[in-house]
Motif scaffolding. Structure first.
Motif, PDB file in Angstrom:
ATOM      1  N   ALA A 289      52.172  70.808  31.867  1.00 38.09           N
ATOM      2  CA  ALA A 289      51.160  70.123  32.673  1.00 38.09           C
ATOM      3  C   ALA A 289      51.710  68.821  33.237  1.00 38.09           C
ATOM      4  O   ALA A 289      51.315  68.389  34.331  1.00 38.09           O
ATOM      5  CB  ALA A 289      49.915  69.853  31.827  1.00 38.09           C
ATOM      6  N   THR A 290      52.639  68.185  32.525  1.00 38.77           N
ATOM      7  CA  THR A 290      53.245  66.961  33.037  1.00 38.77           C
ATOM      8  C   THR A 290      54.058  67.229  34.303  1.00 38.77           C
ATOM      9  O   THR A 290      54.022  66.437  35.251  1.00 38.77           O
ATOM     10  CB  THR A 290      54.154  66.335  31.962  1.00 38.77           C
ATOM     11  OG1 THR A 290      54.973  67.360  31.370  1.00 38.77           O
ATOM     12  CG2 THR A 290      53.335  65.668  30.874  1.00 38.77           C
ATOM     13  N   GLU A 291      54.775  68.342  34.348  1.00 43.17           N
ATOM     14  CA  GLU A 291      55.521  68.680  35.552  1.00 43.17           C
ATOM     15  C   GLU A 291      54.574  68.949  36.718  1.00 43.17           C
ATOM     16  O   GLU A 291      54.822  68.515  37.855  1.00 43.17           O
ATOM     17  CB  GLU A 291      56.409  69.899  35.327  1.00 43.17           C
ATOM     18  CG  GLU A 291      57.178  70.321  36.560  1.00 43.17           C
ATOM     19  CD  GLU A 291      58.144  71.478  36.344  1.00 43.17           C
ATOM     20  OE1 GLU A 291      58.564  72.095  37.345  1.00 43.17           O
ATOM     21  OE2 GLU A 291      58.487  71.764  35.186  1.00 43.17           O
ATOM     22  N   VAL A 292      53.487  69.647  36.453  1.00 42.36           N
ATOM     23  CA  VAL A 292      52.500  69.927  37.499  1.00 42.36           C
ATOM     24  C   VAL A 292      51.921  68.618  38.028  1.00 42.36           C
ATOM     25  O   VAL A 292      51.805  68.418  39.251  1.00 42.36           O
ATOM     26  CB  VAL A 292      51.391  70.842  36.956  1.00 42.36           C
ATOM     27  CG1 VAL A 292      50.300  71.038  38.004  1.00 42.36           C
ATOM     28  CG2 VAL A 292      51.963  72.191  36.522  1.00 42.36           C
ATOM     29  N   ALA A 293      51.564  67.710  37.131  1.00 42.35           N
ATOM     30  CA  ALA A 293      50.957  66.442  37.550  1.00 42.35           C
ATOM     31  C   ALA A 293      51.938  65.603  38.368  1.00 42.35           C
ATOM     32  O   ALA A 293      51.562  65.045  39.416  1.00 42.35           O
ATOM     33  CB  ALA A 293      50.487  65.676  36.320  1.00 42.35           C
ATOM     34  N   ARG A 294      53.171  65.485  37.916  1.00 46.77           N
ATOM     35  CA  ARG A 294      54.142  64.682  38.665  1.00 46.77           C
ATOM     36  C   ARG A 294      54.424  65.281  40.035  1.00 46.77           C
ATOM     37  O   ARG A 294      54.592  64.556  41.025  1.00 46.77           O
ATOM     38  CB  ARG A 294      55.445  64.536  37.869  1.00 46.77           C
ATOM     39  CG  ARG A 294      55.366  63.504  36.741  1.00 46.77           C
ATOM     40  CD  ARG A 294      56.764  63.107  36.279  1.00 46.77           C
ATOM     41  NE  ARG A 294      57.485  64.260  35.777  1.00 46.77           N
ATOM     42  CZ  ARG A 294      57.463  64.680  34.520  1.00 46.77           C
ATOM     43  NH1 ARG A 294      56.733  64.039  33.627  1.00 46.77           N
ATOM     44  NH2 ARG A 294      58.161  65.722  34.138  1.00 46.77           N
ATOM     45  N   THR A 295      54.481  66.593  40.122  1.00 53.12           N
ATOM     46  CA  THR A 295      54.707  67.246  41.411  1.00 53.12           C
ATOM     47  C   THR A 295      53.556  66.961  42.367  1.00 53.12           C
ATOM     48  O   THR A 295      53.773  66.692  43.561  1.00 53.12           O
ATOM     49  CB  THR A 295      54.880  68.762  41.217  1.00 53.12           C
ATOM     50  OG1 THR A 295      55.956  69.018  40.314  1.00 53.12           O
ATOM     51  CG2 THR A 295      55.154  69.456  42.540  1.00 53.12           C
ATOM     52  N   ALA A 296      52.329  67.009  41.855  1.00 51.44           N
ATOM     53  CA  ALA A 296      51.170  66.698  42.693  1.00 51.44           C
ATOM     54  C   ALA A 296      51.198  65.244  43.141  1.00 51.44           C
ATOM     55  O   ALA A 296      50.945  64.929  44.315  1.00 51.44           O
ATOM     56  CB  ALA A 296      49.884  67.004  41.931  1.00 51.44           C
ATOM     57  N   LEU A 297      51.522  64.324  42.234  1.00 58.59           N
ATOM     58  CA  LEU A 297      51.556  62.906  42.579  1.00 58.59           C
ATOM     59  C   LEU A 297      52.620  62.607  43.626  1.00 58.59           C
ATOM     60  O   LEU A 297      52.451  61.713  44.464  1.00 58.59           O
ATOM     61  CB  LEU A 297      51.809  62.075  41.321  1.00 58.59           C
ATOM     62  CG  LEU A 297      50.618  61.917  40.377  1.00 58.59           C
ATOM     63  CD1 LEU A 297      51.066  61.388  39.034  1.00 58.59           C
ATOM     64  CD2 LEU A 297      49.571  60.997  41.003  1.00 58.59           C
ATOM     65  N   ALA A 298      53.717  63.356  43.595  1.00 57.68           N
ATOM     66  CA  ALA A 298      54.803  63.121  44.553  1.00 57.68           C
ATOM     67  C   ALA A 298      54.520  63.714  45.926  1.00 57.68           C
ATOM     68  O   ALA A 298      55.300  63.496  46.863  1.00 57.68           O
ATOM     69  CB  ALA A 298      56.107  63.703  44.002  1.00 57.68           C
ATOM     70  N   SER A 299      53.422  64.445  46.062  1.00 56.86           N
ATOM     71  CA  SER A 299      53.143  65.162  47.311  1.00 56.86           C
ATOM     72  C   SER A 299      52.649  64.267  48.425  1.00 56.86           C
ATOM     73  O   SER A 299      52.710  64.643  49.597  1.00 56.86           O
ATOM     74  CB  SER A 299      52.108  66.261  47.063  1.00 56.86           C
ATOM     75  OG  SER A 299      50.829  65.680  46.807  1.00 56.86           O
TER      76      SER A 299
END
Length: 483
Positions: A289-299
């Motif tokens: 879930a941390t990878e998913v969250a960071r990817t979304a934040l970087a979008s």
């Protein structure tokens, strides 16, 4: 910044995530540290693997990662087995390049050797495993920890924020949201994972392999292996490809295509790509879930990211907190006092229609829209989040008692859903009964003060007919009024 695995930051996080599962001492004479992979089926951003790596280095031992799959878990079927075994084949292929030693054992029948983990633990200096409140994981850990002659630790990798950082049960999204927000930035700090420093000696690995049932995952005939398993063969695999690569591809497509209009698209059940569709991968721990969250934040998708993270973190971790802190998460006893009093007051209310569990499982009600949701679950392994609420709310009014309705929803979801048996599943189903919610007016038969969702009104909110056409095996049938 990216923190080294040996940093004080990682150790601070592990202090919150690690809990002992028994009082047995470590065994310095053990041959290796054992990471018993149960619910976090990945190598990346895996706090249990991080703990096992650090402890292996401290003890000067090699690390063995062991994953087993038995036919004895509740709702064991081809669908769940296929998703786990398919991912295991990918882990086995990737492990050598990452400097990891990974072994997977598939137990076909109940008569097969059931104590592989016990034998490995007897040779280990320490056993590290996953902490997970549902799917029988914590209970299985407790049974093994009570048997083996070595210290066992369980490590929480499921949520973004360590579950232990929230020491009491939270009652609603509004109470947990600010607490998670205060901890989120620190919890999302990346860590530079690395392999253990002591490699696995070839002679030791040969000895370990000689004691394990043989299964060549590089030449896996999945259909043949499933056929040999003593599991439910009436729930077939679905087309969803398991594994980290598939999860990352889906995440990338979601962030590029749907996240910029997430608030609008997520509410339309006919928009198949409007939501992330990552719940199966998150449930089995195939992506963090941390990878998913960071990817979304970087979008760079602005306030749409906040809406998505509210689902990914606030609501997901509210359900995790519920299952960790409330031992009655799968029964009516897990509901607030006002809900249980409300349900008791309306239990004798006449139901205008009653269906059996078998009728519901086959999607054979008088309501095409509900049937479509059940058929989506049967054919894809998931239900769109909007339709899942209607799906759950309706069953409360279609069964003789609330307890029967709850048991039926859990059965349907955990049997057919690839994201079933998850804290979010139990939280979502219990929400239908009033968990995390407040009393609503006016009161209605059967439901009383529980929030009501009308199938009839759904036809005015989105293209319900289009949803039916997509998911029903055949169209037709008149819609009835529920009450």
């Amino acid at each position: 910044m990216t923190y080294p695995l040996d940093s004080p930051f990682v150790r601070q996080q592990l202090e919150l995530r690690v809990r002992p599962a028994n009082d047995v001492r470590r065994q310095p004479e053990g041959e290796f540290v054992l990471y018993w992979m149960q619910s976090t089926h990945r190598f990346e951003e895996n706090w249990a693997l991080r703990r096992a790596t650090l402890e292996a280095d401290r003890l000067g031992k090699p690390l063995l990662i062991y994953q087993g799959l038995n036919p004895t878990y509740e709702h064991a079927n081809d669908r769940i087995h296929a998703f786990i075994v398919g991912n295991a084949a990918q882990l086995a292929a990737r492990a050598p390049a990452l400097g990891l030693t990974y072994r997977f054992v598939l137990r076909h029948t109940r008569a097969d050797d059931a104590r592989v983990v016990d034998r490995l633990a007897a040779r280990a200096a320490l056993v590290v495993t996953d902490a997970f409140p549902t799917a029988g994981v914590d209970e299985r850990t407790a049974r093994v920890a009570a048997r083996v002659p070595v210290h066992v630790e369980a490590v929480d990798s499921h949520g973004v924020v360590p579950a232990a950082a929230l020491p009491k049960e939270e009652w609603a999204a509004r109470t947990i949201r600010p607490k998670l927000l205060a901890l989120r930035a620190m919890a999302l700090e990346p860590v530079d994972d690395r392999p253990p420093r002591v490699p696995m000696p070839p002679d030791l690995l040969r000895a370990i392999d000689g004691d394990l049932p043989a299964l060549d995952l590089s030449r896996l005939d999945l259909v043949a292996e499933l056929a040999r398993c003593e599991i439910d063969h009436t729930v077939p695999p679905v087309a969803l490809v398991p594994g980290l690569d598939a999860a990352r591809a889906r995440l990338a497509a979601f962030v590029h295509e749907a996240l910029p209009r997430y608030a609008e698209r997520r509410s339309d059940p006919t928009d198949e790509r409007g939501s992330s569709q990552l719940s199966p991968y998150l449930h089995f721990g195939q992506i963090a879930a941390t990878e998913v969250a960071r990817t979304a934040l970087a979008s760079g998708a602005g306030d749409q990211v906040d809406k998505f993270l509210d689902e990914l973190i606030t609501w997901r971790e509210l359900s995790l907190n519920f299952c960790v802190r409330n031992p009655h998460f799968a029964s009516l006893r897990g509901l607030p006092d006002w809900v249980r009093a409300n349900l008791a007051a309306h239990e004798a209310d006449p139901r205008p229609v009653l269906y059996t569990r078998e009728q519901l499982e086959r999607g054979e009600t008088d309501y095409p829209l509900w049937n479509a949701a059940q058929h989506e679950l049967r054919t894809t392994g998931a239900i769109h989040n909007v339709m899942r609420m209607y799906w759950g709310k309706c069953v409360i009014g279609w069964m003789a008692t609330p307890a029967e309705a709850l048991a039926t929803l859990i059965h349907l979801n955990n049997t057919w859903g690839l994201d079933g048996r998850d804290p979010s599943s139990f939280g979502g189903i219990q929400w239908c009964f009033g968990k995390f919610d407040r009393p609503w007016a006016p009161k209605r038969p059967v439901y009383g003060s529980i929030r009501w969702m009308s199938l009839e009104r759904a036809y005015t909110k989105f293209d319900a007919k289009g949803y039916e056409a997509r998911h029903l095996p055949s169209s037709g049938g008149a819609q009835r009024s529920l009450f």
